[in-house]
Write a protein that holds these residues in place. Structure first.
Motif, PDB file in Angstrom:
ATOM      1  N   THR A 252       0.559  -0.921  -1.173  1.00  0.00           N
ATOM      2  CA  THR A 252      -0.747  -0.283  -1.206  1.00  0.00           C
ATOM      3  C   THR A 252      -1.051   0.190  -2.621  1.00  0.00           C
ATOM      4  O   THR A 252      -0.223   0.098  -3.514  1.00  0.00           O
ATOM      5  CB  THR A 252      -0.792   0.901  -0.228  1.00  0.00           C
ATOM      6  OG1 THR A 252      -2.141   1.378  -0.153  1.00  0.00           O
ATOM      7  CG2 THR A 252       0.107   2.040  -0.679  1.00  0.00           C
ATOM      8  N   THR A 253      -2.253   0.673  -2.816  1.00  0.00           N
ATOM      9  CA  THR A 253      -2.666   1.247  -4.090  1.00  0.00           C
ATOM     10  C   THR A 253      -3.236   2.631  -3.814  1.00  0.00           C
ATOM     11  O   THR A 253      -3.463   3.016  -2.662  1.00  0.00           O
ATOM     12  CB  THR A 253      -3.753   0.380  -4.752  1.00  0.00           C
ATOM     13  OG1 THR A 253      -4.909   0.355  -3.875  1.00  0.00           O
ATOM     14  CG2 THR A 253      -3.264  -1.042  -4.961  1.00  0.00           C
ATOM     15  N   PHE A 254      -3.475   3.370  -4.891  1.00  0.00           N
ATOM     16  CA  PHE A 254      -4.037   4.710  -4.727  1.00  0.00           C
ATOM     17  C   PHE A 254      -5.369   4.660  -3.986  1.00  0.00           C
ATOM     18  O   PHE A 254      -5.626   5.448  -3.082  1.00  0.00           O
ATOM     19  CB  PHE A 254      -4.213   5.361  -6.101  1.00  0.00           C
ATOM     20  CG  PHE A 254      -5.066   6.601  -6.072  1.00  0.00           C
ATOM     21  CD1 PHE A 254      -4.645   7.725  -5.386  1.00  0.00           C
ATOM     22  CD2 PHE A 254      -6.288   6.638  -6.718  1.00  0.00           C
ATOM     23  CE1 PHE A 254      -5.421   8.874  -5.352  1.00  0.00           C
ATOM     24  CE2 PHE A 254      -7.074   7.775  -6.686  1.00  0.00           C
ATOM     25  CZ  PHE A 254      -6.637   8.892  -6.003  1.00  0.00           C
ATOM     26  N   LEU A 255      -6.220   3.697  -4.346  1.00  0.00           N
ATOM     27  CA  LEU A 255      -7.530   3.595  -3.718  1.00  0.00           C
ATOM     28  C   LEU A 255      -7.404   3.351  -2.225  1.00  0.00           C
ATOM     29  O   LEU A 255      -8.060   3.999  -1.408  1.00  0.00           O
ATOM     30  CB  LEU A 255      -8.329   2.462  -4.376  1.00  0.00           C
ATOM     31  CG  LEU A 255      -9.741   2.245  -3.837  1.00  0.00           C
ATOM     32  CD1 LEU A 255     -10.624   3.442  -4.136  1.00  0.00           C
ATOM     33  CD2 LEU A 255     -10.349   0.981  -4.431  1.00  0.00           C
ATOM     34  N   SER A 606       0.296   5.625  -5.226  1.00  0.00           N
ATOM     35  CA  SER A 606       0.680   4.689  -6.286  1.00  0.00           C
ATOM     36  C   SER A 606       2.172   4.382  -6.311  1.00  0.00           C
ATOM     37  O   SER A 606       2.573   3.317  -6.779  1.00  0.00           O
ATOM     38  CB  SER A 606       0.263   5.258  -7.651  1.00  0.00           C
ATOM     39  OG  SER A 606      -1.129   5.473  -7.700  1.00  0.00           O
ATOM     40  N   TYR A 607       2.998   5.287  -5.830  1.00  0.00           N
ATOM     41  CA  TYR A 607       4.442   5.104  -5.980  1.00  0.00           C
ATOM     42  C   TYR A 607       5.203   5.188  -4.648  1.00  0.00           C
ATOM     43  O   TYR A 607       5.818   4.218  -4.217  1.00  0.00           O
ATOM     44  CB  TYR A 607       4.999   6.150  -6.959  1.00  0.00           C
ATOM     45  CG  TYR A 607       4.362   6.085  -8.326  1.00  0.00           C
ATOM     46  CD1 TYR A 607       4.694   5.068  -9.230  1.00  0.00           C
ATOM     47  CD2 TYR A 607       3.401   7.021  -8.714  1.00  0.00           C
ATOM     48  CE1 TYR A 607       4.094   5.001 -10.473  1.00  0.00           C
ATOM     49  CE2 TYR A 607       2.793   6.952  -9.965  1.00  0.00           C
ATOM     50  CZ  TYR A 607       3.150   5.942 -10.839  1.00  0.00           C
ATOM     51  OH  TYR A 607       2.557   5.865 -12.061  1.00  0.00           O
ATOM     52  N   ILE A 608       5.152   6.348  -4.005  1.00  0.00           N
ATOM     53  CA  ILE A 608       6.008   6.569  -2.834  1.00  0.00           C
ATOM     54  C   ILE A 608       5.735   5.564  -1.727  1.00  0.00           C
ATOM     55  O   ILE A 608       6.656   5.017  -1.123  1.00  0.00           O
ATOM     56  CB  ILE A 608       5.823   8.013  -2.316  1.00  0.00           C
ATOM     57  CG1 ILE A 608       6.323   9.011  -3.369  1.00  0.00           C
ATOM     58  CG2 ILE A 608       6.574   8.221  -1.005  1.00  0.00           C
ATOM     59  CD1 ILE A 608       6.151  10.458  -2.986  1.00  0.00           C
ATOM     60  N   GLU A 614       5.814   3.442   5.644  1.00  0.00           N
ATOM     61  CA  GLU A 614       4.954   4.550   6.050  1.00  0.00           C
ATOM     62  C   GLU A 614       5.620   5.414   7.112  1.00  0.00           C
ATOM     63  O   GLU A 614       5.473   6.638   7.111  1.00  0.00           O
ATOM     64  CB  GLU A 614       3.617   4.008   6.564  1.00  0.00           C
ATOM     65  CG  GLU A 614       2.704   3.512   5.449  1.00  0.00           C
ATOM     66  CD  GLU A 614       1.383   3.008   5.973  1.00  0.00           C
ATOM     67  OE1 GLU A 614       1.332   2.565   7.150  1.00  0.00           O
ATOM     68  OE2 GLU A 614       0.399   3.044   5.229  1.00  0.00           O
ATOM     69  N   ARG A 615       6.340   4.798   8.040  1.00  0.00           N
ATOM     70  CA  ARG A 615       6.996   5.592   9.084  1.00  0.00           C
ATOM     71  C   ARG A 615       8.093   6.478   8.495  1.00  0.00           C
ATOM     72  O   ARG A 615       8.360   7.570   8.997  1.00  0.00           O
ATOM     73  CB  ARG A 615       7.560   4.672  10.172  1.00  0.00           C
ATOM     74  CG  ARG A 615       8.559   3.643   9.673  1.00  0.00           C
ATOM     75  CD  ARG A 615       9.094   2.796  10.807  1.00  0.00           C
ATOM     76  NE  ARG A 615      10.098   1.844  10.338  1.00  0.00           N
ATOM     77  CZ  ARG A 615      10.903   1.160  11.128  1.00  0.00           C
ATOM     78  NH1 ARG A 615      10.824   1.329  12.434  1.00  0.00           N
ATOM     79  NH2 ARG A 615      11.782   0.311  10.629  1.00  0.00           N
ATOM     80  N   GLN A 616       8.739   6.026   7.415  1.00  0.00           N
ATOM     81  CA  GLN A 616       9.741   6.854   6.756  1.00  0.00           C
ATOM     82  C   GLN A 616       9.085   8.058   6.078  1.00  0.00           C
ATOM     83  O   GLN A 616       9.576   9.188   6.172  1.00  0.00           O
ATOM     84  CB  GLN A 616      10.512   6.022   5.728  1.00  0.00           C
ATOM     85  CG  GLN A 616      11.366   4.919   6.339  1.00  0.00           C
ATOM     86  CD  GLN A 616      12.000   4.030   5.286  1.00  0.00           C
ATOM     87  OE1 GLN A 616      11.420   3.801   4.227  1.00  0.00           O
ATOM     88  NE2 GLN A 616      13.189   3.524   5.573  1.00  0.00           N
TER      89      GLN A 616
END
Length: 738
Positions: A252-255, A606-608, A614-616
């Motif tokens: 994914t991206t920040f946006l 942007s990073y995590i 996502e579930r983590q």
């Protein structure tokens, strides 16, 4: 169409011309290519690429095996452990077949790109005319289109695998999916992850993107996409590939991360044909800005009174903890306003926005006049009016219906950003109202000025809205609205969620009858398609579509909103009791908390979110919220400012991170029928969050009867209980979020 072919490269690829691809996508958008979950096997066969038929998941065979297992259990020929081992082996073989073919086709594409690279080098050395460069560009686009077809192949197999796992669990009452995902997905040599998550096409996409950029200006100076990142997407086909890869790899991206907070579902895969999107002719930039301005002002209106609500209550002769009722009364009214505004938006956008502005203007005026009238009732009525003017359902719906698909994610991110800025600006503005004077018997002080200021702001907004907003033209009845349209494999993915129940149905007569008729249903499944694609018409119907995964995510959303409301709404009372903070200090503290929203989203988006699933992140964030709550308790030792500020920061930031991944997962597991209509997923999440705020504010007021020295611990206990319950529920449904 100019195309380079490579000899001796295994199974041949069938190519779609640009015109065919556009026609196919247009056909899908218009609803001619329609899907029904019971007809998945038939549709899978119909959409298979002929040369690749032997490499798809054999869904029909696996379905028959499930039925055979059911018969064997009924007659006692086999035990359950044997069935689990046998079915696991069958799935492993199917996945291995898919993955090895996937790797082979990646090699085919790489070989084609290698040959095209040689032709590119020759072209650049010869400095030929642009016609040859155009042909070479089209060849690279051809590789990109075949890459999209391969991604479609992966997606169809992933859906088939997910559906057969759910069918197995539903038929036998096992948690086979939990076991299978846990043992296969986390293994270092996981082939399951190759199908569902990481497809390894980054290098191929990079090659296509770089060469399209080079060939675009082959006679001029060479500018690398690595030096100029804006050149990384020179062609719409690259955008389409990136969207598909992001969906599969969870990248994914920040946006995109921020946009997901709005729970506005991005359901179609962008292609060159999207230029004809139905929302294109309904889009009006100034109207979108007015819609976002409404979002911003409403959030300012919500939080501008938080630093002074306790003092205002005391000035009217009530207890300081009545601030919970004052703040929460707005949320009580919002529970009802969300429903009628969502229904009203089916017919108009301008009229409900005008009504919202007028009601908010009246509500803030009553809130400000309550001081001189010395009436707590007028104060509460004013806040109720403010809640009745909540148009957040309109704000979401406008973006879904009237913003073109190519701009919808940016608009969704704007919606979330406007909300975050409003949340921070509300308490900050309260710092500026430290004055006290009268004009014609009307008092202007720190308690009343927030009401007068917001009344003036809504008056200006009302005039701006009346002059500049353009009502979008209605959508023809034969067309599906943009936020409800389904295309291709995305429709199947949503229907898989809708029909993938998990309750045990162990061989009762109804189950046997259903399975016996399933093949017949596959042949006639399209007859009932219109019924399955219609939006729900009531809250009860919407609730019936909620799977355990969706219910857990709504519980998580309820928990985080409850924890945030407890923290924010009681902050003025708690800090004055323990630390004797002034209104200015409380306002600055709340504003600083609000300002953490965007930086946190930048880090996570942007990073995590690109490092962890996502579930983590969801489970880790829930645990951190729990840690923040535990650190907030006042036990034995004197309560200190570092303890309060530190625990509040942990709770608030963790809840913000949790909200992003929670709504992202919720949009993915939500039924397709809940993506449109009055009772949509956005409305359900809004109602869950609003109900959490109502209960939290009520908890503050009720806890006040125990005395201010018990307020902190009394409100944190239910918060801790709900948080632990949500963590437990998440653990039970963890693998279903894969």
């Amino acid at each position: 169409m100019w195309m380079t072919r490579v000899k001796d490269r295994g199974p041949r690829l069938s190519y779609l011309s640009s015109g065919d691809w556009v026609a196919l996508r247009q056909q899908q958008r218009k609803g001619k290519s329609r899907w029904k979950m019971v007809a998945f096997g038939k549709k899978l066969r119909e959409t298979q690429i002929q040369e690749w038929q032997g490499y798809y998941i054999n869904y029909k065979f696996l379905k028959k095996k499930v039925n055979r297992y059911a018969h064997q259990i009924e007659v006692g020929d086999v035990d359950r452990p044997s069935i689990l081992r046998d079915f696991s082996r069958l799935l492993d073989c199917q996945i291995e077949k898919i993955v090895l073919f996937l790797l082979e086709q990646q090699g085919v594409l790489a070989r084609r790109l290698f040959i095209l690279g040689e032709q590119r080098d020759a072209l650049l050395e010869q400095q030929e005319d642009g016609s040859k460069a155009s042909e070479l560009q089209e060849a690279y686009r051809g590789v990109g289109r075949d890459l999209l077809r391969l991604l479609f192949f992966i997606e169809m197999n992933a859906i088939g695998l997910r559906k057969i796992l759910k069918k197995f669990d539903k038929r036998f009452g096992y948690k086979f999916m939990d076991y299978y995902v846990k043992t296969r997905a986390d293994h270092p040599y996981s082939q399951l992850r190759q199908v569902f998550k990481h497809v390894g096409f980054g290098a191929v996409v990079g090659t296509i993107s770089r060469n399209l950029s080079v060939l675009k200006d082959h006679q001029g100076s060479y500018v690398s996409i690595y030096d100029q990142p804006t050149l990384s997407h020179p062609d719409p086909i690259i955008d389409s590939i990136n969207v598909a890869v992001h969906r599969l790899s969870n990248s994914t991206t920040f946006l995109h991360y921020v946009g997901k907070h709005a729970l506005i579902m991005q359901e179609e895969l962008p292609t060159p044909s999207e230029e004809g999107d139905d929302a294109e002719h309904r889009y009006h930039f100034m109207s979108l800005m007015l819609n976002l301005a409404n979002t911003f002002l409403y959030m300012v209106n919500t939080y501008i009174i938080v630093p002074t609500a306790d003092h205002y209550s005391l000035s009217l002769g009530a207890a300081a903890t009545v601030c919970g009722v004052v703040i929460g009364s707005m949320a009580v009214a919002q529970v009802f306003s969300s429903v009628y505004f969502s229904a009203w938006s089916n017919r108009s956008y301008l009229k409900p926005l005008l009504f919202s502005s007028i009601v908010l203007l009246m509500g803030n005026t009553l809130y400000a006049l309550a001081y001189d009238l010395n009436s707590l009732s007028i104060l509460l009525i004013g806040r109720l009016f403010c809640g009745l003017g909540s148009a957040r359902a309109i704000n979401r719906r406008y973006i879904s219906d009237c913003v073109p698909l190519k701009l919808r994610m940016q608009a969704s991110a704007g919606f979330v950003t406007a909300s975050a800025l409003g949340m921070a600006c509300g308490p900050a503005l309260a710092c500026l109202f430290q004055t006290d004077f009268r004009i014609y018997r009307i008092t202007f002080n720190e308690d009343t000025l927030p009401g007068w200021f917001m009344a003036l702001a809504w008056l200006v907004y009302l005039l701006w809205l009346w002059i500049c907003f353009r009502e979008p033209p209605p959508v023809p009845t034969e067309k599906t609205s943009s936020h409800g349209a389904k295309s291709g494999f995305l429709a199947i993915a949503n229907d898989a969620v809708e029909n993938g129940g998990t309750q045990p149905l162990l061989l009762n007569s109804k189950a046997k009858s259903d399975d016996g008729d399933e093949d017949e249903q596959e042949d006639n499944g399209d007859d009932e398609l219109d019924k399955t694609q219609k939006p729900v018409t009531s809250i009860v119907s919407a609730y019936k579509l909620l799977t355990p995964s969706v219910k857990v995510q709504l519980l998580v959303y309820f928990m985080l909103k409850y924890a945030m409301e407890i923290l924010l709404a009681e902050s003025s009372v708690v800090t004055e009791y323990y630390f004797i903070w002034s209104t200015n200090t409380v306002a600055i503290f709340l504003a600083c908390l609000g300002l953490t929203v965007l930086p946190v989203n930048i880090i996570v988006g942007s990073y995590i979110s690109n490092i962890f699933e996502e579930r983590q992140v969801l489970l880790a964030s829930e645990i951190m919220v729990c840690v923040g709550i535990l650190l907030s308790f006042q036990i034995m030792i004197p309560y200190s400012v570092p303890q309060y500020v530190g625990s509040a920061l942990i709770t608030f930031v963790s809840a913000e991170v949790l909200e992003g991944v929670n709504l992202s997962l919720l949009s993915r597991v939500m039924s397709s029928r809940l993506s449109r209509g009055t009772y949509n997923g956005g409305l359900l999440s809004t109602e869950a969050g609003t109900l959490a705020r109502v209960i939290a504010d009520g908890t503050i007021t009720l806890s006040g009867y125990l005395g201010e020295h018990w307020l902190l611990n009394a409100t944190l206990l239910p918060t801790l209980f709900i948080c632990i319950a949500s963590i437990t529920a998440t653990c039970f449904t963890y693998n279903s979020l894969y």
